[in-house]
Design a protein around this motif. Structure first.
Motif, PDB file in Angstrom:
ATOM      1  N   VAL A  50      10.341   5.742  10.672  1.00 29.47           N
ATOM      2  CA  VAL A  50       8.948   5.896  11.109  1.00 29.47           C
ATOM      3  C   VAL A  50       8.152   4.643  10.747  1.00 29.47           C
ATOM      4  N   ARG A  55       3.377   9.172  -5.928  1.00 25.00           N
ATOM      5  CA  ARG A  55       3.515  10.512  -5.368  1.00 25.00           C
ATOM      6  C   ARG A  55       4.948  10.994  -5.293  1.00 25.00           C
ATOM      7  N   GLN A  94       8.021  16.206  16.277  1.00 26.06           N
ATOM      8  CA  GLN A  94       7.998  16.472  14.824  1.00 26.06           C
ATOM      9  C   GLN A  94       6.855  15.752  14.118  1.00 26.06           C
ATOM     10  N   ARG A 146      -3.848   8.243  14.561  1.00 23.62           N
ATOM     11  CA  ARG A 146      -3.148   7.051  14.082  1.00 23.62           C
ATOM     12  C   ARG A 146      -2.894   6.084  15.238  1.00 23.62           C
ATOM     13  N   PHE A 166       0.836  -1.187   0.000  1.00 21.88           N
ATOM     14  CA  PHE A 166       0.000   0.000   0.000  1.00 21.88           C
ATOM     15  C   PHE A 166       0.880   1.250   0.000  1.00 21.88           C
ATOM     16  N   GLU A 224      -4.762   8.175   4.902  1.00 22.43           N
ATOM     17  CA  GLU A 224      -3.872   7.025   4.676  1.00 22.43           C
ATOM     18  C   GLU A 224      -2.867   6.865   5.803  1.00 22.43           C
ATOM     19  N   ASN A 239       6.114  13.227  12.815  1.00 19.04           N
ATOM     20  CA  ASN A 239       6.498  12.016  12.089  1.00 19.04           C
ATOM     21  C   ASN A 239       5.355  11.332  11.359  1.00 19.04           C
ATOM     22  N   LEU A 257       6.190   2.181  13.372  1.00 13.04           N
ATOM     23  CA  LEU A 257       4.768   1.861  13.255  1.00 13.04           C
ATOM     24  C   LEU A 257       4.546   0.359  13.156  1.00 13.04           C
ATOM     25  N   MET A 275      -4.608   5.135   8.430  1.00 16.27           N
ATOM     26  CA  MET A 275      -4.917   3.748   8.051  1.00 16.27           C
ATOM     27  C   MET A 275      -3.696   2.840   8.056  1.00 16.27           C
ATOM     28  N   TYR A 276      -2.520   3.436   7.849  1.00 19.22           N
ATOM     29  CA  TYR A 276      -1.342   2.624   7.561  1.00 19.22           C
ATOM     30  C   TYR A 276      -1.077   1.492   8.566  1.00 19.22           C
ATOM     31  N   PRO A 277      -1.022   1.783   9.869  1.00 15.25           N
ATOM     32  CA  PRO A 277      -0.723   0.671  10.796  1.00 15.25           C
ATOM     33  C   PRO A 277      -1.819  -0.397  10.779  1.00 15.25           C
ATOM     34  N   LEU A 337       3.813  10.208   7.734  1.00 16.13           N
ATOM     35  CA  LEU A 337       4.454   9.830   6.473  1.00 16.13           C
ATOM     36  C   LEU A 337       4.096  10.879   5.426  1.00 16.13           C
ATOM     37  N   PRO A 338       5.089  11.591   4.917  1.00 11.18           N
ATOM     38  CA  PRO A 338       4.813  12.783   4.124  1.00 11.18           C
ATOM     39  C   PRO A 338       4.072  12.517   2.811  1.00 11.18           C
ATOM     40  N   LEU A 339       4.200  11.289   2.315  1.00 11.10           N
ATOM     41  CA  LEU A 339       3.601  11.016   1.003  1.00 11.10           C
ATOM     42  C   LEU A 339       2.170  10.497   1.113  1.00 11.10           C
ATOM     43  N   LEU A 340       1.762  10.164   2.336  1.00 10.22           N
ATOM     44  CA  LEU A 340       0.415   9.626   2.502  1.00 10.22           C
ATOM     45  C   LEU A 340      -0.529  10.740   2.930  1.00 10.22           C
TER      46      LEU A 340
END
Ligand SMILES: Nc1ncnc2c1ncn2[C@@H]1O[C@H](COP(=O)(O)OP(=O)(O)O)[C@@H](O)[C@H]1O
Ligand SMILES: [Mg+2]
Lengths: 408, 234
Positions: free
Chosen positions: A329, A11, B90, B154, A3, B101, B92, A333, B104-106, B94-97
């Motif tokens: 990061v 991106r 900071q 998150r 994902f 998202e 932290n 996670l 949702m990631y974890p 994820l800059p691209l999500l």
């Protein structure tokens, strides 16, 4: 994780483009050079068949000129290793020099050309005289021609007194040879019976040449060294040029052996390398020019290969280093290190694949064999894979706590 | 209800040229439903302590255990994913999500189906006052306070009941600090989370149920104002 990889692909394509661009350029460059090399090799091959070596040809009534082309099999042997020589041994002729010249001078009253034993008549030496066939080496010096199935003999009529036809139809010449005993400077005179299959004019010195296996065995038995040299000759043919060409061509060149002082025997000599020397200046010039550029192209290909590997690793390394915190990061996670490795491989790999496809498309018009195409694509893909895996492995070995503290 | 226990914890940063003992013989019991505030000078080892609690490296010696189970015997990736959540100064993210998202990631990582992850993330974001207009935006277009709330969202989507916050308000103005602290406090007091906050800010420290001090790797250090429970040290 997929994902995330997918999101990043769409991106962060600006980063991916770098990889794509690099792979495409590297591939196009390699393809270009490979095509270049292919062209040069083809040129060389064309040279082998197209170049004409000047030969003087006569039918006995007057001089005629013709050109002989160099057969490919001769040039194939260029600087072959000594080991490879043995398989060609039956084609070799060896120069033993002076004594025959003395003998010939007595018999003919003229300075003779070298007597050359051109090939293998050891087992199959049925020489047949061809009427009317003679080779003129220089004014007033002709030799008669004998053919067997696979070789020829040229000999001055006055020298025939020394010839004897053996029971097995092998032609022998009785004469003295000067030979060097290993480790000694002065040659010794040795009585020998030489198998004779032909003669040719040497450039500057009179010499006798005998079939290599025979001469080697002869010299070896008595502890002599034998020296060999290239032969060259001006051929004066007769009307049967075709037959002559066929007979001459296999012997047109002979192995050249370079010697260096032996480390083991003081003053002695040993073989270092051998190969075929074709004596034609034009041919040699053309050949060596192409050879040089082939060497150059080969070198640049090797250099480019090395650079691709280096740049691939570097590109991966920089990209991963810049992403260190981001990757950390992901780890905090709960992504596993294995999936992180997979991510980095896929992340770069996708762009490598796209780059390679671009490169293939861009270089479609280059003349490169499919196999080489595949090899170069595989090479770039593999060097990147290695680069990615190596750097990813290196990074994921760091404790996350340290990665988090790095501010990229 | 989680209990996070540290026993004789030691940690050093070891490089070729030098060795920094960042944590020396730390002992403590953190209980759920409480907000712990850790203060101390810069370089005293606070971030290191939180990082160890988050499972980002193994301690040099000593033990960390959650609900009686030692960290060293757990799958570390799962521990990071399911047992604890880290919140940083900071942010932290994820800059691209996108915001959604990121939340949702974890969940996706732990095998929650996409639609469900999506739904849960929306719920958490709304609870934290982040409306629909934020869902598709990238983190860098958000204010600090908003980003921090995304980070909290998150954390809250996962089963983790331990929240480790390293200067969570360090990049925020006092208004936003208050909001974030309010959220963290509610989590502890109403939902039973164990919240450990590292901070410099005395105003933030006020919100803690227990205020602890760290000094040159020693933890906790007694001060006249603290009222720490010395159950295991005495
Ligand atoms: N990556 C590192 N390498 C070496 N020493 C470090 C590293 N990170 C932190 N330290 C040292 O460890 C000690 C504790 O650091 P840290 O936990 O970041 O303190 P705090 O968060 O309380 O400011 C400090 O003396 C710091 O210099
Ligand atoms: Mg810190």
């Amino acid at each position: 994780m997929l994902f995330y990889t997918r999101s990043r692909f769409f991106r962060a394509w600006q980063h991916g483009l770098k990889v794509l661009f690099f792979c495409a350029v590297a591939l196009v460059l390699l393809m270009y050079m490979q095509a270049q090399l292919r062209g040069q090799v083809a040129e060389l091959q064309a040279l082998n068949t197209s170049i004409r070596v000047p030969g003087q040809v006569t039918d006995g009534q007057g001089l005629r000129f013709d050109n002989l082309s160099i057969s490919e099999q001769l040039t194939d042997l260029f600087w072959s290793a000594e080991g490879a020589l043995s398989s060609y041994v039956h084609q070799l002729a060896i120069k033993a020099s002076v004594p025959y010249a003395r003998l010939a001078e007595q018999a003919v009253g003229l300075s003779p050309p070298a007597l050359t034993a051109l090939t293998t008549l050891a087992s199959d030496g049925r020489l047949r005289h061809r009427d009317g066939l003679a080779v003129t080496f220089y004014p007033d010096y002709d030799e008669e021609v004998f053919f067997s199935d696979n070789a020829l003999c040229l000999i001055h009529p006055a020298m025939k007194q020394y010839l004897e036809i053996a029971e097995d139809d092998t032609t022998w010449l009785e004469l003295e040879l000067l030979m060097h005993r290993l480790g000694e400077d002065k040659p010794e005179s040795v009585k020998a019976r030489l198998q004779v299959v032909g003669t040719a004019l040497l450039e500057d010195e009179n010499a006798v040449l005998a079939p290599y296996p025979w001469l080697r065995a002869f010299a070896g038995r008595q502890g002599y060294t034998i020296s060999s040299d290239a032969i060259s000759f001006v051929m004066r043919d007769n009307s049967q040029i075709e037959a002559f060409t066929k007979q001459f061509l296999p012997h047109f060149a002979e192995p050249h052996m370079a010697y260096v002082p032996s480390k083991h025997v003081p003053g002695g000599l040993y073989y270092r390398m051998s190969g075929i020397v074709v004596h034609d200046q034009a041919y040699q010039n053309a050949w060596s020019a192409i050879e040089r550029s082939i060497t150059l192209t080969r070198l640049s290909i090797a250099g480019t290969f090395a650079m691709v590997l280096l740049a691939g690793v570097l590109l991966c390394y920089i990209s991963l280093r810049n992403r260190r915190q981001e990757l950390a990061v992901l780890l905090t996670l709960g992504s596993s290190k294995a999936s992180l490795m997979l991510h980095t491989v896929l992340d770069q790999g996708a762009w490598v694949v796209l780059g390679l496809i671009t490169g293939i498309l861009l270089s479609l018009s280059f003349q490169v064999s499919p196999r080489q195409r595949l090899m170069m694509v595989a090479y770039i893909a593999l060097s990147f894979l290695a680069g990615i895996t190596l750097t990813a492995w290196r990074f994921t070995r760091l404790p996350v706590i340290l990665m988090m503290k790095d501010k990229a | 209800m989680p209990i996070l226990l540290i026993e004789d914890l030691n940690y050093s940063y070891i490089s070729k040229s030098q060795r920094t003992d960042a944590i020396r013989d730390a002992n403590y019991v953190f209980e759920s439903g409480q907000v712990y505030v850790i203060m101390g000078k810069s370089g005293s080892g606070k971030t290191t302590l939180l990082s160890l609690l988050a499972g980002l490296d193994k301690p040099l010696s000593g033990q960390i255990s959650l609900d009686g189970e030692g960290l060293e015997s757990m799958d570390i990736s799962r521990y990071r994913r399911d047992k604890v959540a880290m919140i940083y100064q900071q942010f932290n993210l994820l800059p691209l999500l996108s915001v959604q998202e990121n939340v949702m990631y974890p969940m996706v990582l732990s095998g929650v189906s996409k639609p469900e992850a999506q739904q849960r993330s929306v719920e958490r974001l709304r609870e934290l006052g982040l409306g629909e207009q934020f869902d598709r935006r990238l983190p860098h277009t958000l204010s600090g306070g908003e980003q921090q709330r995304v980070a909290i969202a998150r954390a809250l989507c996962m089963p983790a009941r331990v929240i480790l916050a390293d200067e969570p308000t360090g990049s925020l103005d006092s208004e936003n600090s208050k909001i974030i602290m309010g959220i963290l406090k509610d989590l502890a007091h109403e939902k039973g989370y164990l919240v450990i906050i590292v901070t410099h800010d005395p105003a933030v420290a006020e919100h803690g149920d227990t205020c602890l001090r760290m000094d040159a790797g020693r933890f906790p250090v007694l001060t006249k104002t603290n009222h720490w429970n010395n159950q295991i040290n005495s």
